[in-house]
Design an enzyme around this catalytic site. Structure first.
Site, PDB file in Angstrom:
ATOM      1  N   TYR A  26       4.547   9.135   3.244  1.00 19.25           N
ATOM      2  CA  TYR A  26       4.985   8.500   2.009  1.00 19.25           C
ATOM      3  C   TYR A  26       5.035   6.988   2.236  1.00 19.25           C
ATOM      4  CZ  TYR A  26       6.513   9.062  -2.755  1.00 19.25           C
ATOM      5  OH  TYR A  26       6.549   9.060  -4.130  1.00 19.25           O
ATOM      6  N   HIS A  52       5.165   0.231   6.099  1.00 17.83           N
ATOM      7  CA  HIS A  52       4.244   0.945   6.994  1.00 17.83           C
ATOM      8  C   HIS A  52       2.900   0.235   7.068  1.00 17.83           C
ATOM      9  CE1 HIS A  52       6.854   4.368   5.441  1.00 17.83           C
ATOM     10  NE2 HIS A  52       7.023   4.464   6.736  1.00 17.83           N
TER      11      HIS A  52
END
EC number: 6.3.2.1
Lengths: 302, 302
Positions: free
Chosen positions: B37, B42
């Site tokens: 997700y 990230h």
């Protein structure tokens, strides 16, 4: 040729990484972790590694965290010079001799714990011992990064613990278990044998003598409970023997088989393991067997 | 170019080992372990890895053993397709998407435990959480064998735990901590932000707002005890806020500083960390600072 003697992690990594760079992909690194005071059992692991791999690394480190309070850490036998001689004769390439400070530079807060397979045998009598073993072996594997690591089956539970740790943590190393080596009279080779007095040593011969009879007893239809009782009786017949444990467990899971069934009806690998004190010296010995194959040649290879 | 999608450990090892064999020694492998997700936090880790290394591996694995009973394992958000798009845009080479069965094929008996640094903050409120984190990160490091691994400082305690584990177990990987990414309004990026209702989200902005004031408060001569009280008061001013913890600890040791001294007199890195529930959603945020350097640019690099 004399092996290279290395005392720091940085140098060892450099040496191994240089080897990897100059070697072809199929030249592997073999590793034999020990606590030193090498005997021919250790030498047999080294010889096996030398024959299997392009580079063989021996580590000698008396690991403080696998000794409990009151155990023999301080008087564990050491002889670096002789160890290097044994390593040289076996064809070892690198001897890694780290200090305690090098291995544990700060307070140790990280522990590798292997549950279940450590509940019985030496795990039960030496609380924390296998945490210390698993942790130092994980460290040494990460330092050496070997393709294969060689362990003697005299410490059968240690092999079970390390094998399970390698599986659970996906460590990229193959564990190669190697057979127990014995004196001509049957006594399993151990660095601790030097502690034995003459009479203690004579009485301790009963361990291997009794273990060697287990296959026969199985063929006669005895159960695990019966065999354990018989082993205890034979060992305790000698007055200096102080039994720590005598047990029969499945291998490598180390769970008890049905104690009331004749073992010859059980088709599973079994470990018959004993730990006995003679004076201050605690000896272990064992026999690995598959009852349905008793009589056939036993093979310790994977 | 689209990354290679790999779901088994064996295939991943083969792919990385093939890369290593065909590459020169200075072409490194970078690794970004995530629970998927993916958000721009990230993506920033992936971009950093792509710029530092020859090969970047992203893992997406919602690790069951780091969730406690009653936590959000079952409803943890997942969107594989979108994750692969984010990974592709960041230049990722390999996406590793193992199943739970692939990562934990048998009952887990081996655990990596990091003591002390896990006693406080999320370690105190989520018992067993960091055992699960340390164990899966050790597994992933052993599977990928990266040269560098990238972690976001939003989970500052996780970075401290992983860094300490790497030191203690001699894992041959460099941990690269990367700065927290935030929305324009200051909310720290988190996969869990999708759970927030509109009013919860508005009230949660106080976390970053209060944390951004801490430097000023330190310059004014406030103590840790005073700052913690003030943070709590400001956060709790908003009625939906349910504080789990607000704390100030040394970093990376995570021990309490002297709470009665003005923090500007203490020359040590400090982590100001908060965990607060808004409705069912637990958010964390933090600020890392060295009080003696307040006002200077902060650097998260090692």
């Amino acid at each position: 040729m004399k092996p290279i003697i290395i005392r720091t992690i940085a140098e060892l990594r450099q040496e191994i990484s240089a080897y990897r760079r100059r070697s072809s992909y199929d030249q592997k690194v073999g590793f034999v972790p020990t606590m030193g005071y090498l005997h021919d059992g250790h030498a047999s692991l080294l010889r096996k590694s030398v024959s299997d791999n392009g580079l063989t690394v021996l580590s000698i480190f008396v690991n403080p965290i696998q000794f409990g309070p009151g155990e023999d850490l301080d008087k564990y036998p050491r002889d670096e010079e002789r160890d290097i001689r044994v390593a040289t004769e076996a064809g070892t390439d690198i001897v890694f001799l780290p200090s305690v400070q090098e291995m544990y530079p700060q307070s140790r807060v990280t522990t590798v714990t292997v549950a279940e397979v450590t509940d019985s045998l030496c795990g039960a009598s030496r609380p924390g011992h296998f945490d210390g073993v698993a942790t130092v072996v994980a460290k040494l594997f990460n330092i050496v990064q070997p393709d294969r690591a060689y362990f003697g089956m005299k410490d059968a539970q240690q092999v079970a613990v390390v094998t399970r740790m390698v599986q659970d943590l996906n460590l990229p190393v193959e564990i190669v278990p190697c057979p127990i080596l014995r004196e001509k009279d049957g006594l399993a080779l151990s660095s601790r044998n030097v502690y034995l007095g003459a009479e203690e040593r004579t009485q301790a011969l009963q361990l291997s003598k009794s273990l060697s009879q287990v296959e026969e007893w199985i063929m006669e239809g005895m159960t695990a409970t019966q065999i354990i009782a018989r082993l205890k009786a034979e060992i305790e017949f000698f007055p200096l023997a102080d039994i720590d444990y005598v047990d029969i467990l499945t291998y490598p899971e180390l769970t008890p088989p049905n104690g009331e069934l004749p073992l010859k009806e059980i088709d599973v690998s079994l470990l018959v393991a004993v730990a006995v004190r003679y004076g201050k010296t605690r000896l272990i010995d064992n026999k690995l067997l598959n009852p349905s194959e008793v009589g056939a040649d036993l093979c310790f290879a994977k």
